[in-house]
Design an enzyme around this catalytic site. Structure first.
Site, short mmCIF file in Angstrom:
data_model
loop_
_atom_site.label_atom_id
_atom_site.label_comp_id
_atom_site.label_asym_id
_atom_site.label_seq_id
_atom_site.Cartn_x
_atom_site.Cartn_y
_atom_site.Cartn_z
CB CYS A 1 -1.00 -0.05 1.16
SG CYS A 1 -2.38 1.11 0.97
CG HIS B 1 -3.80 -3.80 2.56
ND1 HIS B 1 -2.74 -3.43 3.35
CD2 HIS B 1 -4.39 -2.64 2.15
CE1 HIS B 1 -2.67 -2.11 3.43
NE2 HIS B 1 -3.66 -1.61 2.71
CD GLU C 1 -1.12 -6.22 4.63
OE1 GLU C 1 -1.25 -5.04 5.00
OE2 GLU C 1 -1.38 -6.58 3.47
#
Length: 222
Positions: free
Chosen positions: A68, A157, A159
């Site tokens: 990001c 994202h 994660e």
């Protein structure tokens, strides 16, 4: 990282942590944040962070992964540009892999389309030189890139674990941005359930990406 037995140091620049001697490290992972990549007056540490990324990638030539904001910082540190999106992207969605991803050290063989969570109002508008585009979607063309041979940036994202989105919404600035972008508090909170629904899949994907990323280091302990 824990499953692989990797040691790591967290540097919180927004809390005025100093940047350590980068030569002592094998891998650099740069995460996201609610600030914009150009807000150097409000967040002067962004200047030092870009310089550190430029040194890590351009001089030390060691593996880098930015998520990001970390993706946007890589773009700008290496000579590209970022700009505000006309329509911010905040959603549980997918990105499509490009033909170049098929032979990439991190992206080859990952699910296509790749599920992910998006939470950004800024995008890369001009990529650095010697850059490969690895993933894209209709909302944002530059979703994943590789600069050179071992520096990656992903705008999305991967994660995510259960509760990650709920944790993000606890930050007042992030929650406020979500309400502005989506139009209501109800829609912002709906992202919590949507994120939790794909969390297990994303954990598997991020574990695979990390395993491949750590394998690029010549020495994982010093």
């Amino acid at each position: 990282m824990q499953a692989c037995g990797d040691d790591h140091d967290v540097v919180a620049l927004y809390d005025e942590d100093p940047i350590p001697d980068l030569a002592a490290y094998d891998l650099l992972l740069v995460l996201g944040g609610p600030m914009d990549v150009w807000e150097t007056e409000a967040h002067p540490w962004l200047i030092a962070e870009k310089a550190a990324i430029r040194h890590w990638v351009g001089v030390l030539d060691r593996p880098y992964l930015g998520l990001c904001l970390g993706h946007q910082l890589l773009v700008e540190a290496m000579g590209g540009t970022c700009g505000a999106m006309s329509v911010p992207e905040i959603a549980v969605t997918e990105v499509s892999l490009t033909a170049e991803a098929a032979n990439d050290a991190l992206f080859a063989g990952l699910p296509d389309p790749l599920p992910c969570v998006q939470w950004h109002g800024v995008e890369a508008t001009r990529l650095p030189e010697n850059c490969s585009l690895l993933a894209q979607n209709a909302a944002c063309k530059h979703q994943a890139i590789r600069v050179g041979t071992q520096a990656w940036g992903v705008q999305f994202h991967p994660e995510l674990t259960a509760g990650t989105v709920a944790g993000w919404l606890q930050d007042e600035d992030t929650f406020g941005a979500a309400i502005r972008w989506l139009g209501s508090e109800h829609k912002a909170r709906n992202l919590v359930a949507a994120g939790d629904a794909v969390a297990d899949d994303l954990l598997q994907i991020s574990a695979e990406i990390w395993t491949r990323f750590r394998g690029l280091a010549d020495h994982l302990s010093r």
